[in-house]
Design an enzyme around this catalytic site. Structure first.
Site, PDB file in Angstrom:
ATOM      1  N   LEU A 104      -9.475   4.962  11.230  1.00 31.56           N
ATOM      2  CA  LEU A 104     -10.550   3.766  11.022  1.00 31.56           C
ATOM      3  C   LEU A 104      -9.654   3.059  12.770  1.00 31.56           C
ATOM      4  O   LEU A 104     -10.800   2.993  13.709  1.00 31.56           O
ATOM      5  CB  LEU A 104     -10.517   2.283  10.100  1.00 31.56           C
ATOM      6  CG  LEU A 104     -11.156   0.790  10.411  1.00 31.56           C
ATOM      7  CD1 LEU A 104     -12.814   1.216  10.954  1.00 31.56           C
ATOM      8  CD2 LEU A 104     -10.928   0.001   9.851  1.00 31.56           C
ATOM      9  N   ASP A 155       0.987  -1.446  -0.194  1.00 32.12           N
ATOM     10  CA  ASP A 155      -0.230  -0.085   0.152  1.00 32.12           C
ATOM     11  C   ASP A 155       0.697   1.382   0.396  1.00 32.12           C
ATOM     12  O   ASP A 155       0.669   2.494  -0.435  1.00 32.12           O
ATOM     13  CB  ASP A 155      -0.776   0.168   0.851  1.00 32.12           C
ATOM     14  CG  ASP A 155      -2.510  -0.579   1.144  1.00 32.12           C
ATOM     15  OD1 ASP A 155      -2.342  -1.162  -0.080  1.00 32.12           O
ATOM     16  OD2 ASP A 155      -2.804  -1.286   1.735  1.00 32.12           O
TER      17      ASP A 155
END
Length: 305
Positions: free
Chosen positions: A197, A78
């Site tokens: 998150l 990522d």
């Protein structure tokens, strides 16, 4: 001759080897191929004695990467995908992300599926999903000192992260609010499954045109995550006597002094990701984060004789 690019993580041997193999394969298909590492998308950090570190966004693209490039393949995790999106977004180049890392939340496929994926890619058998990006700017006495494109999130906190900070936040034309917390996160929908998150923010599906503001360990029960339209710019004033640190997408950042202001607004550039099959966000949440898995009841206890 059609043109393609390959951006890879040069500290991973498998990514380096695969990049060379992919280049040879595409050349055999008649493509003009340009290789680059993701390092150019990692802007590094400004320094206290050299705070101005402004790099024009379009100058981040590697040599040969421009609007004539049909696609670019990203080899890495990522972090490499985040850096690559920053490098090519101003030119609208779609990215096919191949996971050679760990989580791979932003990647589309894996190395063991690379031959089939490459065939679909050169045949044009794919669709492009666009993800919103945010322009993050640091101003010091109305001078633009630092600027970066953000795909996931901007985080502003004290260095080191050991004590509470105070922020004054303006969203659009709304009245400013005061937030006391260890730090503050402004996240895109793509970044809602990352740091935001973990800090208690909600998951937002990628097609919703919003941003979210998440205080990190807030001092008040009244300070909770806020979701608002991404058409409204955000300005953050640090109300601290000491400098703070701003980190964008986990791989670029700068110091923020008490008299500075940070401005965020939706960028005209988007990150464009190649999808070899229609994107299914809930399936991705289940596969990567375990969201929505069926409840498994505990086994019935057996009474021993």
């Amino acid at each position: 001759m059609p043109k393609a690019g390959i951006i890879y993580n040069d500290i991973k041997p498998v990514a380096c080897q695969t990049a060379e193999e992919l280049r040879d394969k595409l050349v055999s298909y008649g493509w003009d191929v340009f290789l680059a590492t993701g390092v150019g998308g990692i802007l590094g950090y400004s320094k206290p004695n050299r705070p101005i570190c402004h790099t024009p966004l379009k100058s981040l693209a590697p040599q040969g990467f421009d609007e004539d490039m049909a696609f670019a393949i990203v080899l890495g995790g990522d972090g490499t995908v985040l850096a690559a999106s920053r490098q090519v977004a101003p030119w609208g180049i779609p990215l096919l992300a191949i996971n050679t890392g760990h989580m791979g939340f932003l990647t589309e496929t894996y190395l063991n599926r690379l031959p089939q994926s490459l065939e679909m890619l050169v045949e044009g058998a794919y669709e492009v999903e666009e993800r919103a990006m945010v322009a993050v700017q640091l101003y010091r006495q109305d001078v633009l000192c630092w600027e970066v494109l953000c795909l996931n999130e901007m985080v502003l906190h004290r260095e080191p992260l050991t004590s509470m900070c105070h922020f004054e936040v303006e969203v659009g034309r709304h009245a400013p609010v005061d937030i006391a917390a260890d730090g503050i996160i402004v996240s895109t929908p793509t970044g809602s499954t990352a740091y935001a998150l973990s800090a208690g923010g909600p998951v937002i599906t990628p097609n919703v045109p919003v941003l979210q503001l998440v205080p990190i360990c807030p001092h008040s029960l009244a300070s909770r995550a806020l979701v608002f339209a991404d058409s409204e710019p955000v300005t953050i004033f640090p109300a601290n006597p000491t400098r703070l640190v701003m980190v964008v997408d986990g791989n670029a950042g700068c110091y923020v002094l008490p008299e500075d202001r940070v401005r965020l607004q939706r960028s005209p550039y988007t990150a464009r990701f190649i999808r070899l099959k229609p994107p299914e966000f809930f399936h991705l949440l289940r596969e990567k984060l375990g969201w929505g898995l069926p409840h498994v009841a505990k086994p019935t206890s057996v009474e021993l004789p």
